[in-house]
Design an enzyme around this catalytic site. Structure first.
Site, PDB file in Angstrom:
ATOM      1  NE  ARG A   1      -2.802  -2.232  14.263  1.00  0.00           N
ATOM      2  CZ  ARG A   1      -2.378  -0.985  14.017  1.00  0.00           C
ATOM      3  NH1 ARG A   1      -1.091  -0.729  13.865  1.00  0.00           N
ATOM      4  NH2 ARG A   1      -3.234   0.013  13.936  1.00  0.00           N
TER       5      ARG A   1
ATOM      6  N   GLY B   1       0.857  -1.197   0.000  1.00  0.00           N
ATOM      7  CA  GLY B   1       0.000   0.000   0.000  1.00  0.00           C
ATOM      8  C   GLY B   1       0.886   1.239   0.000  1.00  0.00           C
TER       9      GLY B   1
ATOM     10  N   GLY C   1       5.927   3.571  15.158  1.00  0.00           N
ATOM     11  CA  GLY C   1       6.064   3.783  13.709  1.00  0.00           C
ATOM     12  C   GLY C   1       5.752   5.202  13.261  1.00  0.00           C
TER      13      GLY C   1
ATOM     14  CG  HIS D   1       2.556   0.201  17.949  1.00  0.00           C
ATOM     15  ND1 HIS D   1       1.491  -0.653  17.937  1.00  0.00           N
ATOM     16  CD2 HIS D   1       2.390   0.984  16.835  1.00  0.00           C
ATOM     17  CE1 HIS D   1       0.727  -0.417  16.877  1.00  0.00           C
ATOM     18  NE2 HIS D   1       1.259   0.579  16.196  1.00  0.00           N
TER      19      HIS D   1
ATOM     20  CD  GLU E   1       1.535  -3.482  19.841  1.00  0.00           C
ATOM     21  OE1 GLU E   1       2.366  -4.055  19.127  1.00  0.00           O
ATOM     22  OE2 GLU E   1       1.155  -2.308  19.669  1.00  0.00           O
TER      23      GLU E   1
ATOM     24  NE  ARG F   1      -5.836  -7.200  -0.047  1.00  0.00           N
ATOM     25  CZ  ARG F   1      -6.503  -6.433   0.787  1.00  0.00           C
ATOM     26  NH1 ARG F   1      -7.484  -6.923   1.468  1.00  0.00           N
ATOM     27  NH2 ARG F   1      -6.205  -5.160   0.946  1.00  0.00           N
TER      28      ARG F   1
HETATM   29  C1  GLV Z   1      -0.435   2.811  14.004  1.00  0.00           C
HETATM   30  O1  GLV Z   1      -0.118   1.713  14.303  1.00  0.00           O
HETATM   31  C2  GLV Z   1      -1.430   3.113  13.018  1.00  0.00           C
HETATM   32  O2  GLV Z   1      -2.138   2.196  12.570  1.00  0.00           O
HETATM   33  O3  GLV Z   1      -1.555   4.289  12.665  1.00  0.00           O
END
Ligand code: GLV
Length: 323
Positions: A238, A155, A287, A285, A267, A177
């Protein structure tokens, strides 16, 4: 009279200020984890809610909120929201795509480089006072340049990670996909391959697919067994996409060179087996966690809620069938 909304986790005061111009806002600046019971209690009289990925917007919570019209996540992932239950109840759901692509791609690269060059273990060694002499054959890592980068889940963030690989003269392969249109493939010089080829050929495999029951343990023992022993696995998507127990076993036995992980099963708890390994880089987590991006996410979620409760179509509507 202003409509009542809940902001379920702590956010920037600027976002609360914007929301207060439109709504009567119940905030949670103490940042207590509300959980199902807390959300049910607070949402009984609310028309909207701003949620984080940690807030379980389950069918039970939605059923307990008869006035609810919109659930606006300040996250791009929305596996915390029961989308079907929202649609059945006539509740709009939104997320924050786009604004966090670059920041999350940067973290994927930080973990990739950290794993390749063994940064966490080398730093621990230095801090522990174990550096007695410089040695030529020491702390040998893996080259990133000219290696093959594999991306599972192509994506927006996957494509952003891929574009950064051009600067490292890497070969980029991906599985998704659906195949990207030719112009998008060309923009990141990425070739589409089947999943098995991706697993077999990647030197660095970055996971960027959304979590759903279908993607649970997409990477488990059989998939890890197909990967090169010199490969590194990076997960910034995730927890639950990877079977953490199987990954720990592969890393312990050096059937995989390393891993860089920002997300974990269960988590903020995580498998303590990771702590015994020197060949894994771990982050909690983070990101999308730059100040500018988290601010943009909060404001995007606020804008979605303002639109939804003023009778306009929210820009990032996930369930348009609700309209
Ligand atoms: C963070 O994990 C998000 O999905 O924005």
């Amino acid at each position: 009279m202003k409509q009542k909304i809940l902001v379920a986790r702590e956010v920037f005061p600027e976002a609360l200020e914007r929301l207060r111009q439109h709504f009567e806002v119940e905030d949670n600046q103490a940042d207590a984890i509300l959980g199902v019971a807390g959300l049910k209690a607070r949402l009984a009289d609310k028309a909207g809610v701003l949620t984080a990925a940690t807030d379980p917007m389950t069918a039970e919570v939605i059923a307990a909120a008869p006035s609810l019209k919109a659930v606006c996540n300040f996250a791009v992932g929305y596996n915390n929201i029961d989308l079907a239950a929202c649609t059945r109840a006539g509740v709009m759901a939104t997320n924050t795509p786009g604004v966090l692509d670059d920041t999350t791609a940067d973290l994927a690269w930080a973990l990739l480089m950290a794993s390749a060059r063994r940064l966490p273990a080398a730093e621990r060694w230095l801090r522990n006072g174990e550096w007695k002499s410089w040695q030529f054959i020491q702390w040998l890592g893996s080259d990133v340049h000219h290696a093959t980068l594999g991306i599972l889940g192509m994506g927006r963030i996957g494509q952003t990670v891929a574009r950064r690989a051009l600067g490292f003269d890497m070969k980029v392969i991906y599985h998704n996909r659906s195949r990207l249109p030719a112009d998008k493939e060309a923009a990141c010089r990425a070739s589409f391959v089947d999943k098995e080829t991706l697993l077999r050929e990647s030197d660095f495999l970055v996971l960027l697919l959304p979590y759903s029951p279908e993607s649970h343990h997409t990477i488990g023992a059989p998939e890890l067994a197909l990967m090169k022993p010199a490969a590194h696995l990076i997960n910034v998507a995730r927890g639950g996409i990877v079977d953490d127990e199987a990954l720990i076993s592969a890393l312990r036995q050096h059937r995989l060179a390393g891993a860089g992980l920002d997300v974990f099963e269960g988590e903020p708890k995580f498998n303590p087996g990771f702590l015994e390994l020197d060949n894994v880089a771990l982050t909690p987590h983070i990101g999308s966690s730059s100040r500018a991006t988290r601010m943009a996410m909060a404001m995007t979620a606020a804008d979605n809620l303002i639109a939804a409760l003023s009778g306009r179509r929210p820009p990032n509507l996930l369930n348009p069938e609700v309209l």
